[in-house]
Structure formats: C-alpha cells, structure tokens
Design a protein around this motif. Structure first.
Motif, PDB file in Angstrom:
ATOM      1  N   THR A  47       0.797  -1.230  -0.071  1.00  0.00           N
ATOM      2  CA  THR A  47       0.104  -0.153  -0.057  1.00  0.00           C
ATOM      3  C   THR A  47       0.738   1.287   0.049  1.00  0.00           C
ATOM      4  OG1 THR A  47      -1.709  -1.146   1.380  1.00  0.00           O
ATOM      5  CG2 THR A  47      -1.858   1.274   1.228  1.00  0.00           C
ATOM      6  N   HIS A  48       1.929   1.019   1.003  1.00  0.00           N
ATOM      7  CA  HIS A  48       2.927   2.218   0.573  1.00  0.00           C
ATOM      8  C   HIS A  48       3.475   2.692  -0.481  1.00  0.00           C
ATOM      9  CE1 HIS A  48       6.248   4.237   3.469  1.00  0.00           C
ATOM     10  NE2 HIS A  48       5.647   5.119   2.452  1.00  0.00           N
ATOM     11  N   LEU A  49       3.791   1.697  -1.333  1.00  0.00           N
ATOM     12  CA  LEU A  49       4.701   1.682  -2.489  1.00  0.00           C
ATOM     13  C   LEU A  49       3.549   2.246  -3.547  1.00  0.00           C
ATOM     14  CD1 LEU A  49       7.027   1.231  -4.539  1.00  0.00           C
ATOM     15  CD2 LEU A  49       6.099  -1.147  -4.902  1.00  0.00           C
ATOM     16  N   VAL A  50       2.210   1.741  -3.496  1.00  0.00           N
ATOM     17  CA  VAL A  50       1.458   1.944  -4.619  1.00  0.00           C
ATOM     18  C   VAL A  50       0.947   3.630  -4.386  1.00  0.00           C
ATOM     19  CG1 VAL A  50      -1.056   1.866  -5.336  1.00  0.00           C
ATOM     20  CG2 VAL A  50       0.449  -0.110  -4.963  1.00  0.00           C
ATOM     21  N   THR A  51       0.725   4.066  -2.988  1.00  0.00           N
ATOM     22  CA  THR A  51       0.546   5.302  -2.671  1.00  0.00           C
ATOM     23  C   THR A  51       1.650   6.303  -3.291  1.00  0.00           C
ATOM     24  OG1 THR A  51      -0.593   4.664  -0.776  1.00  0.00           O
ATOM     25  CG2 THR A  51       0.075   6.862  -0.647  1.00  0.00           C
ATOM     26  N   MET A  52       2.685   5.995  -2.948  1.00  0.00           N
ATOM     27  CA  MET A  52       4.129   7.010  -3.263  1.00  0.00           C
ATOM     28  C   MET A  52       4.073   7.142  -4.780  1.00  0.00           C
ATOM     29  SD  MET A  52       5.229   8.334  -0.369  1.00  0.00           S
ATOM     30  CE  MET A  52       6.698   9.073  -1.504  1.00  0.00           C
ATOM     31  N   LEU A  53       4.058   5.864  -5.443  1.00  0.00           N
ATOM     32  CA  LEU A  53       4.037   5.833  -6.940  1.00  0.00           C
ATOM     33  C   LEU A  53       3.147   6.564  -7.630  1.00  0.00           C
ATOM     34  CD1 LEU A  53       5.481   2.378  -7.757  1.00  0.00           C
ATOM     35  CD2 LEU A  53       6.814   4.225  -7.892  1.00  0.00           C
ATOM     36  N   ARG A 337      13.834  10.648   2.215  1.00  0.00           N
ATOM     37  CA  ARG A 337      14.509   9.581   1.525  1.00  0.00           C
ATOM     38  C   ARG A 337      13.741   8.782   0.697  1.00  0.00           C
ATOM     39  NH1 ARG A 337      19.993   8.566   3.099  1.00  0.00           N
ATOM     40  NH2 ARG A 337      21.039  10.142   4.550  1.00  0.00           N
ATOM     41  N   THR A 338      12.638   8.510   1.360  1.00  0.00           N
ATOM     42  CA  THR A 338      11.500   7.298   0.731  1.00  0.00           C
ATOM     43  C   THR A 338      11.134   7.782  -0.391  1.00  0.00           C
ATOM     44  OG1 THR A 338      11.119   6.103   2.777  1.00  0.00           O
ATOM     45  CG2 THR A 338       9.628   6.135   1.121  1.00  0.00           C
ATOM     46  N   GLN A 339      10.771   9.220  -0.359  1.00  0.00           N
ATOM     47  CA  GLN A 339      10.354   9.838  -1.665  1.00  0.00           C
ATOM     48  C   GLN A 339      11.298   9.761  -2.825  1.00  0.00           C
ATOM     49  OE1 GLN A 339       8.028  13.465  -1.121  1.00  0.00           O
ATOM     50  NE2 GLN A 339       8.031  13.800  -3.250  1.00  0.00           N
ATOM     51  N   ILE A 340      12.586   9.949  -2.526  1.00  0.00           N
ATOM     52  CA  ILE A 340      13.653  10.067  -3.562  1.00  0.00           C
ATOM     53  C   ILE A 340      13.701   8.725  -4.178  1.00  0.00           C
ATOM     54  CG2 ILE A 340      16.076  10.282  -4.077  1.00  0.00           C
ATOM     55  CD1 ILE A 340      15.923  12.599  -1.871  1.00  0.00           C
ATOM     56  N   TRP A 341      13.757   7.543  -3.215  1.00  0.00           N
ATOM     57  CA  TRP A 341      13.882   6.236  -3.731  1.00  0.00           C
ATOM     58  C   TRP A 341      12.647   5.856  -4.515  1.00  0.00           C
ATOM     59  CZ3 TRP A 341      18.215   3.979  -3.996  1.00  0.00           C
ATOM     60  CH2 TRP A 341      19.287   4.219  -3.276  1.00  0.00           C
ATOM     61  N   CYS A 342      11.501   6.026  -4.446  1.00  0.00           N
ATOM     62  CA  CYS A 342      10.427   5.767  -5.078  1.00  0.00           C
ATOM     63  C   CYS A 342      10.204   6.653  -6.223  1.00  0.00           C
ATOM     64  CB  CYS A 342       8.918   6.191  -4.066  1.00  0.00           C
ATOM     65  SG  CYS A 342       8.563   5.126  -2.905  1.00  0.00           S
ATOM     66  N   THR A 343      10.914   7.696  -6.298  1.00  0.00           N
ATOM     67  CA  THR A 343      11.207   8.379  -7.783  1.00  0.00           C
ATOM     68  C   THR A 343      12.004   7.768  -8.431  1.00  0.00           C
ATOM     69  OG1 THR A 343      10.719  10.716  -6.509  1.00  0.00           O
ATOM     70  CG2 THR A 343      11.836  10.779  -8.578  1.00  0.00           C
ATOM     71  N   LEU A 344      13.038   7.321  -7.980  1.00  0.00           N
ATOM     72  CA  LEU A 344      13.948   6.546  -8.772  1.00  0.00           C
ATOM     73  C   LEU A 344      13.452   5.107  -9.226  1.00  0.00           C
ATOM     74  CD1 LEU A 344      17.397   6.882  -6.598  1.00  0.00           C
ATOM     75  CD2 LEU A 344      16.718   7.761  -8.802  1.00  0.00           C
TER      76      LEU A 344
END
Length: 406
Positions: A47-53, A337-344
């Motif tokens: 859920t966290h990954l889908v939300t961020m993407l 940091r999490t937002q940067i990794w999800c952007t990558l």
C-alpha cells in the motif's frame, strides 16, 4: 475524419500495468527480510509503495492530494492491490516511520531484474563496453528539516540546505547502478570510497572527485578513469607525446603528456602516481585538460569518454523535470529519502516501459502521456507507440509479452 468507436482496453489501469513490472515474490521476500510490515495493520508495504508511486507519477504536491486522488479512483483500487484508499494520517505516519532502506533494496532488486534487458550492445565508438559515470545532484530543503545543512544566508533570508543524491550509472543502461543519499554539505569525493567497481572498467567523473590516493588504488586494481584536471594541480612532466599541429579553431587533441603526481597516503608517506594528461579543444572552442590512468586508448578516445559523462546529467534532468521533487510528502529525513527512492523506482519502471515500446518518443513525452492516463484502462504499450489521432484496435503483444530477458 471517421470517428473510431474501438478502444484498446486491457482490463487494467496503466498504473496497474506499471506495478505489474514489479516481481511480487521478490517484493514480499524483501518485506520479510526487512520486517517492514511489523506494527502496520492497514498501511502495508505494498500500500505504501502504490501510494508513493501514484503521488510521484501524478505529480501530487502533498500527501493529502495523493490520498484524495486514490479515494477518487473508486472501483479501480482493487486492480492496484488495495482494498481502500489510505487515510492521510495513516499514510503520513507510515511515511515518517517505515525505513527508507526497504525502498532502497527494492530499487536495487529492480535494477538487478532489468539490467540485462536495458543493456545496449552498442559501444558508441568506444573500444570497451563497461563505461560507468559518477556525479551528484542536490535537492533543496529548508534547514529546519536537516539541521546545519547549507549556507547561512545574508540578511533575513531563511537558511536553506538539502540532500545530495550521488549516483553511479552504466552509460549503456541509463539507470543508476549505485545510489547514495547524503546531506548536501558532504563533499562529492567521499562517494568514491563507497564504490566497488569491476576490474578493467572505465569510470568517468568531473574534477570535483579528484582524489589521487583513490586513483592509485584503482590503478593497482586495473580500474581506469577519465576526469578533468584541476587548474591548481601540481605535477611534473615525464614525457611529451608528439602530436600533429592542429589547425586554428579546429576541434581535436592539442597535446599529450605523461605526468608524475605526488600525493600523501593515509600513513602520511609521500607516493607518486603516473598519469596521462590530454589537452583537447572541443567543438565550441573550449580548451579542456583531462587526466587518465589508461595508456592504451587514444587521446581522442579520452575526450570521447569524458563526453559520455553528459548521460548522467540527462538522467538527473529526467528525474527533476518529470517527477515530483519540488514538494515533499513528509518533513523528516526518512520520509524525504523514501520519496527519492520511490522517484528512482518510478523512473526505472518508465525506462523499462520505454524500452519495451521501442519508441522514439522522448522520455518526458512518455511521462506526460502516462501521467494523464494513469488510471485509464488502456494498453500502455499501444498508447506510447501510437502516433494516430485515434487509437485503433490492432493485434499487438501486451505489456507483459513485450518483455524479454537476455
């Protein structure tokens, strides 16, 4: 013009098709390895990954916009593996508390999965294939997020700091092979200590990374480099390599020398290092000076290698112009940091999709198309490939069938 009534429906929103590029068994293996779902009853890692993407790809400005956007998707959430849209407070807590190391590991898992698929057999005029590029980019933040980062402004200005994203990319893959996120005040040259490079590879970087002791270590390990020489560098000329006189204004090699550089090792002993020094005039008339520890390639190729460094600048440009890195969904370092990794991760998935579609469309155009149609039930491959004003139904392979591994 005849109106087309046919639609290229595949039963899944485009966001769901992108998520299908993530190997679920590998994802949940990382969940167990990092124990990232512990203490979370509703806001799980997926859920966290889908939300961020969703937020990154749709360029939402806040976590409130992200959650409202997901809530508006209604019956399409089940396609994303979600039972319901997450609440803003729940998402914010998860973003602050779940370790960014989980998303870092997921990024490297995706790089490993698609490395051979993204590789290009062309060497772009070079005599070797293993060309690696190092550089960094700064993402601005205010000083109350990262204490003590950045310069003190003059007058009543607010202190501004930031994070620095250091990258090592493969020149023929255009994706980051190794990434390290640090405070902006950390000097670039410290990043070199974190690199583990294969023997006989070539790494290129700008003069901010000049560390002679590291150059000597690489030379002993048969690792080659090309960089710019600093203007204040102290060296002795051991040999002058004869060169043909270059006509005035014509680009090419102006001169070549073998030089000796003295440096202080960790034990404070004085050591020497033998390097090549190449003077070059580019197409714009600028005179550049390169140094390298490779004595096999030509002086012209030394300049060509350094020119390939522009590839990482294009990667940074893609990341900053096509994804949301102007506004952050959380105010602590973990969230950023999490937002940067999800952007990558988002950038890597779109790069894979671009390669699968085999299109000449620019990355920015593809990112815009997918952002507009993120929740549309349309075949992503056909949407990217098509140049018609109407999308006619054709017998083509789906997004999963287009992906082949070598």
């Amino acid at each position: 013009m005849i109106k087309s009534t046919e639609r290229n429906l595949v039963g899944q929103p485009i966001l769901s098709q992108l998520l299908g590029l993530i190997d679920k068994p590998a994802f949940f293996k990382l969940v167990n390895e990092f124990d990232s779902d512990r203490y979370y009853k509703r806001f799980h890692s997926w859920t966290h990954l889908v939300t961020m993407l969703f937020g990154v790809l749709s360029r939402c400005d806040s976590m409130g916009e992200v959650c409202e956007g997901l809530r508006g998707m209604g019956g399409k959430l089940n396609h994303l593996g979600l039972r319901e849209a997450p609440a803003k407070s729940t998402s914010g807590d998860g973003l602050r508390n779940r370790s960014s190391l989980f998303f870092e590991a997921l990024y490297y898992e995706l790089v490993k999965r698609y490395s051979s698929f993204l590789s290009d057999s062309r060497t772009y005029g070079l005599t070797f294939k293993e060309l690696l590029i190092v550089d960094s980019t700064t993402i601005g933040l205010f000083g109350d997020i990262l204490k003590g980062v950045g310069r003190n402004p003059k007058g009543d200005g607010r202190k501004k700091g930031g994070l620095k994203v250091h990258m090592l990319i493969d020149a023929v893959q255009s994706v980051a092979r190794f990434v390290k996120i640090t405070e902006a005040r950390q000097h670039d040259r410290l990043f070199l200590k974190n690199l583990q490079l294969p023997a006989h590879s070539m790494v290129v970087f700008d003069k901010a990374y000049n560390v002679y002791e590291q150059f000597a270590r690489w030379t002993n390990q048969d690792i080659y480099f090309v960089t710019r020489q600093k203007e204040n560098a102290i060296y002795q000329v051991a040999e002058v390599v004869p060169q043909q006189l270059l006509p005035k204004g014509e680009p090419g090699v102006l001169g070549e020398e073998v030089i000796v550089i003295q440096y202080k090792a960790i034990d404070n002993s004085q050591q020497t290092l033998l390097l090549r020094r190449v003077q070059y005039r580019d197409e714009r008339g600028r005179e550049l000076v390169f140094i390298t520890n490779n004595f096999d390639i030509s002086a012209q190729e030394v300049a060509l290698v350094y020119k390939k460094r522009w590839g990482i600048e294009l990667l940074f440009k893609k990341m900053k112009q096509n994804f949301q890195l102007h506004y952050f969904y959380g105010e602590n370092v973990t969230a950023i940091r999490t937002q940067i990794w999800c952007t990558l991760i988002a950038q890597l998935l779109l790069t894979v999709l671009q390669k699968m579609a085999n299109t000449k469309k620019a990355f920015s155009a593809i990112a815009t198309i997918l952002r507009i149609h993120l929740i549309s039930v349309v075949d992503a491959i056909k949407l990217i490939r098509s140049t018609d004003r109407t999308y006619l139904k054709k017998k083509e392979t789906s997004i999963q069938q287009s992906l082949t591994f070598t």
